[in-house]
Design a protein around this motif. Structure first.
Motif, PDB file in Angstrom:
ATOM      1  N   CYS A  65       8.970  -4.368  -2.901  1.00  0.00           N
ATOM      2  CA  CYS A  65       8.439  -5.729  -2.788  1.00  0.00           C
ATOM      3  C   CYS A  65       8.941  -6.561  -3.968  1.00  0.00           C
ATOM      4  O   CYS A  65       8.828  -6.145  -5.120  1.00  0.00           O
ATOM      5  N   ILE A  85      -0.732  -1.087  -0.053  1.00  0.00           N
ATOM      6  CA  ILE A  85      -0.265  -2.390  -0.544  1.00  0.00           C
ATOM      7  C   ILE A  85      -1.285  -3.458  -0.160  1.00  0.00           C
ATOM      8  O   ILE A  85      -2.227  -3.191   0.583  1.00  0.00           O
ATOM      9  N   ILE A 134       0.754 -15.769  -2.722  1.00  0.00           N
ATOM     10  CA  ILE A 134       1.350 -15.420  -4.008  1.00  0.00           C
ATOM     11  C   ILE A 134       2.034 -16.692  -4.466  1.00  0.00           C
ATOM     12  O   ILE A 134       3.037 -17.093  -3.878  1.00  0.00           O
ATOM     13  N   ASP A 146       2.908  -5.454  -9.677  1.00  0.00           N
ATOM     14  CA  ASP A 146       2.939  -4.088  -9.154  1.00  0.00           C
ATOM     15  C   ASP A 146       4.297  -3.628  -8.637  1.00  0.00           C
ATOM     16  O   ASP A 146       4.588  -2.427  -8.648  1.00  0.00           O
ATOM     17  N   ALA A 147       5.137  -4.552  -8.143  1.00  0.00           N
ATOM     18  CA  ALA A 147       6.477  -4.209  -7.631  1.00  0.00           C
ATOM     19  C   ALA A 147       6.415  -2.955  -6.752  1.00  0.00           C
ATOM     20  O   ALA A 147       7.037  -1.937  -7.030  1.00  0.00           O
ATOM     21  N   ILE A 157      -3.395  -5.187  -7.864  1.00  0.00           N
ATOM     22  CA  ILE A 157      -4.371  -4.286  -7.233  1.00  0.00           C
ATOM     23  C   ILE A 157      -4.165  -2.826  -7.615  1.00  0.00           C
ATOM     24  O   ILE A 157      -5.103  -2.039  -7.536  1.00  0.00           O
ATOM     25  N   HIS A 158      -2.958  -2.478  -8.058  1.00  0.00           N
ATOM     26  CA  HIS A 158      -2.732  -1.069  -8.392  1.00  0.00           C
ATOM     27  C   HIS A 158      -3.251  -0.688  -9.769  1.00  0.00           C
ATOM     28  O   HIS A 158      -3.193   0.480 -10.145  1.00  0.00           O
TER      29      HIS A 158
HETATM   30  S1  SF4 Z   1       0.421  -5.652  -4.350  1.00  0.00           S
HETATM   31 FE1  SF4 Z   1       1.345  -6.793  -2.653  1.00  0.00          FE
HETATM   32  S2  SF4 Z   1       2.459  -8.499  -3.586  1.00  0.00           S
HETATM   33 FE2  SF4 Z   1       2.001  -7.005  -5.190  1.00  0.00          FE
HETATM   34  S3  SF4 Z   1       3.873  -5.808  -5.288  1.00  0.00           S
HETATM   35 FE3  SF4 Z   1       2.412  -4.739  -3.952  1.00  0.00          FE
HETATM   36  S4  SF4 Z   1       2.925  -5.405  -1.898  1.00  0.00           S
HETATM   37 FE4  SF4 Z   1       3.911  -6.829  -3.327  1.00  0.00          FE
END
Ligand code: SF4
Length: 674
Positions: free
Chosen positions: A10, A49, A574, A16-17, A185-186
């Protein structure tokens, strides 16, 4: 129909990539899932994701997707365009650029771009080479992260920060001005693990984004007042003899200036400025002092105001002042992009580009020749790419006025018909990251990710490097880079990447795999296996970029407009990407106390206004937003509000003394029933 699953990365503007596994059936995207270490070599995507990218196919196949070049056929802003060929588009751009150069000089041409949601080929590569060869004006990219980058570079030389994977080792965690639930989020599973391990977790943010189970303390700082809050904590440690004097003597300089300014901020004074409880500041200062390892997740929220660069500097100085480095899970996390470097001089040679620099946050004023922003020669042509300034630049009404000027020839290279596209003279269709080769450098996750095409380009869409290579040739430049195809560009970037001092392995990048670091070891320990990336290998606690009055606080107040307006990141967009479908109706969020005093109810139609503009939308009431503050989501498109204005219609165009950063959160507004 044949089905394949393709690995890629991504490229969105997100720390987070993520690694992605994309299922393609009959040449169309059928499913977008998260990759794993075994499928993609990515250490922390772990198979999930965000919702935004899970349904990114909605952008790829959207009815507003740009599929072929177009020429404007109605007034600017009307949205009337006629299809043309790429050959016609290039011929017109070259003719108009040559005309502008003949009449005004090449500095009258401005590349207007951003890079967050792009990889290394699409931003600062052939595009920069092209505009440098042209002698165009340069752009100061200040909409986001400019002050923070200046500080991070000046203080620690962009030293790699604490990895997400090491957060469970921390005993004290401060999430300062960030919302990892929607924009990182990660990090969340590691925060939850840290909490289970007994860590004391604090969020400093005008919005309460966490539950009581997730954190121990929420400090609802008033927008723009992060600086006094940080200085008061520093002063508390100074007064209590808790500073790490040995570490400061051995590894830092500039502490005196910071401590002198901090001495002006006793707890009570800072509590009044930041509009928070004095006891909460003391609690946080005490817990941070007592507990190690301690880590600060520094977000970009504190930088978007007049005191932003200074606030980021004070926050980032804390681990040095308190000797929190040298342990796994101790120090700070900010942008980790500096861990991977690419030397474009190696690729292109030394191409001088010494023309004037225009601050992108003041584009409306510059295009309108406003006093103080009048320049000679004036901007008479723009090439806009990777950015949607009509939705995202401050002082939206001035930006629209500037983009409406007939005498400014405007090219926009885009994926879908954005608010900015409506003001283009020539529209060029761009690929999405599912239709191209790219290389993405993570600025949170410690990876460099390969991006490969998942599907064929939609319509006649082309990538940035293809467009700028052809433009260079058509302008008559004979330099070799303008003959490079995408594969050659990929090789040039992949082979020049250095990941924390070690050359990257190019091979995985061509097959959509992630390349990880060796620090040595998978993650860095600050002042252990990762040191400040400056010649002295020291922390400069008062970096020169802070200007002549470092750490001086300037409150932003208005009796007429008593509410501070913020525009936080959200789970739908985003920046402005996906605003074409994902945020159909704009809301302003208010604290119930502020709403009640204005007789505003949940769902009331309201006007949010100040001297710059007004936004007509519905109200949403939430105890999670502190009193005295209004919030409108970042990146919303004009069509989502009732009157075509969004939060940036209310954002001032003044800039931070540190790197000229945009000051979105200095907007002060009033709200009333519409
Ligand atoms: S959390 Fe979503 S926007 Fe962020 S890198 Fe992962 S897939 Fe891409």
């Amino acid at each position: 129909m044949a089905t394949t699953v393709v690995s890629t990365t991504c490229t969105m503007d997100c720390p987070d990539a993520c690694a992605l596994q994309v299922t393609v059936t009959g040449g169309r995207i059928a499913k977008i899932s998260g990759g794993t270490e075994s499928s993609n070599g990515h250490p922390n995507t772990n198979g999930y994701i965000c919702d935004k990218i899970q349904r990114f196919d909605r952008r790829v196949y959207h009815a507003d997707r740009l599929l072929y070049p177009m020429r404007r056929s109605g007034p600017k802003g009307s949205g009337r365009f006629t299809r043309i060929t790429w050959d016609e588009a290039f011929s017109e751009i070259v003719a108009r650029f040559q005309d502008v150069i003949a009449r005004y000089g090449a500095e009258a041409i401005l590349p207007y771009h951003y890079g967050g949601s792009n990889g290394m080929l699409g931003n600062g590569f052939l595009d920069s080479f092209f505009f440098a060869r042209l002698g165009a004006s340069q752009l100061a990219r200040t909409l986001c992260a400019a002050p923070a980058s200046e500080v991070s570079m000046g203080m620690y030389g962009k030293m790699p920060g604490v990895a997400y994977e090491d957060y469970p080792a921390a005993k004290c965690i401060i999430i300062w001005g960030a919302n990892p639930k929607v924009a990182n989020i990660h990090l969340m599973p590691y925060l939850r693990q840290a909490k289970r391990n007994g860590a004391f977790i604090t969020s400093v943010n005008p919005v309460d984004n966490f539950s009581a189970q997730e954190i121990d303390l929420h400090i609802p700082v008033y927008p723009g007042a992060d600086l006094p809050l940080a200085l008061a904590m520093i002063n508390y440690w100074r007064e209590n003899g808790q500073l790490a004097n040995d570490f400061l003597a051995a590894h830092t300089d500039g502490a005196e200036t910071l401590l002198e300014e901090a001495a002006r901020w006793p707890i009570e004074r800072a509590a009044a400025a930041a509009r928070v409880n004095a006891s909460d500041i003391v609690t946080l200062a005490r817990r941070y002092a007592e507990l190690s390892p301690a880590v600060v997740r520094v977000g970009w929220g504190p930088e978007r105001n007049l005191n932003g660069g200074q606030a980021i500097a004070a926050i980032m100085a804390m681990p040095a002042l308190m000797g929190k480095f040298g342990l796994r899970g101790g120090g700070y996390t900010f942008s980790n992009s500096g861990a991977a470097k690419i030397d474009t001089k190696q690729i292109f040679g030394d191409v001088p580009w010494t023309t004037r620099t225009i601050n992108m946050s003041r584009i409306g004023q510059v295009l309108m020749d406003d006093p103080g922003d009048r320049i000679s020669p004036p901007i008479r042509a723009m090439f806009v790419y990777n950015v949607n300034p009509v939705a995202t630049a401050p002082d939206q009404n001035r930006v629209i006025a500037g983009f409406s000027r007939e005498e400014v020839f405007t090219v926009v290279h885009e994926q879908v018909m954005t608010d900015t596209c409506l003001y283009a003279d020539i529209l060029l269709p761009s690929v999405t990251f599912f239709e191209q080769y790219e290389i993405k450098r993570g600025y949170g996750s410690y990876i460099v990710g390969g991006v490969q095409p998942v599907i064929e380009p939609c319509g006649e869409a082309r990538s940035n490097e293809q467009v700028f290579a052809e433009l260079g040739r058509r302008m008559g430049f004979r330099d070799e880079p303008f003959t490079w195809d995408t594969e050659t560009c990929m090789k040039k970037v992949a082979e020049s990447f250095v990941m924390h001092g070690r050359p990257a392995d190019p091979a995985p990048l061509f097959s959509g795999q992630a390349q990880t670091y060796d620090f040595p070891g998978k993650t860095p320990t600050q002042f252990g296996n990762a040191m400040p990336q400056n010649a002295e290998r020291k922390a400069h606690l008062t970096p020169a970029g802070l200007g002549p009055h470092p750490y001086e606080y300037h409150p932003v107040e208005s009796a007429e407009y008593p509410l501070a307006l913020i525009s936080p990141s959200n789970s739908k967009m985003i920046s402005s990407t996906m605003g074409e479908f994902n945020y159909p109706e704009l809301f302003v969020t208010l604290n119930p106390a502020d709403a009640a005093s204005r007789r505003i109810l949940e769902g009331s139609l309201v006007r949010v206004f100040n001297e710059l503009g007004e936004v007509v939308c519905r109200a949403n009431l939430s105890e999670r937003l502190r009193a005295g503050v209004a919030a409108i989501p970042k990146g919303a498109w004009r069509k989502s509000s009732r009157n075509g204005q969004t939060s940036n219609a209310l954002s001032p165009a003044h800039v931070n003394v540190v790197a000229g950063g945009a000051c979105y959160n200095d907007a002060r507004v009033q709200v009333e029933l519409a």
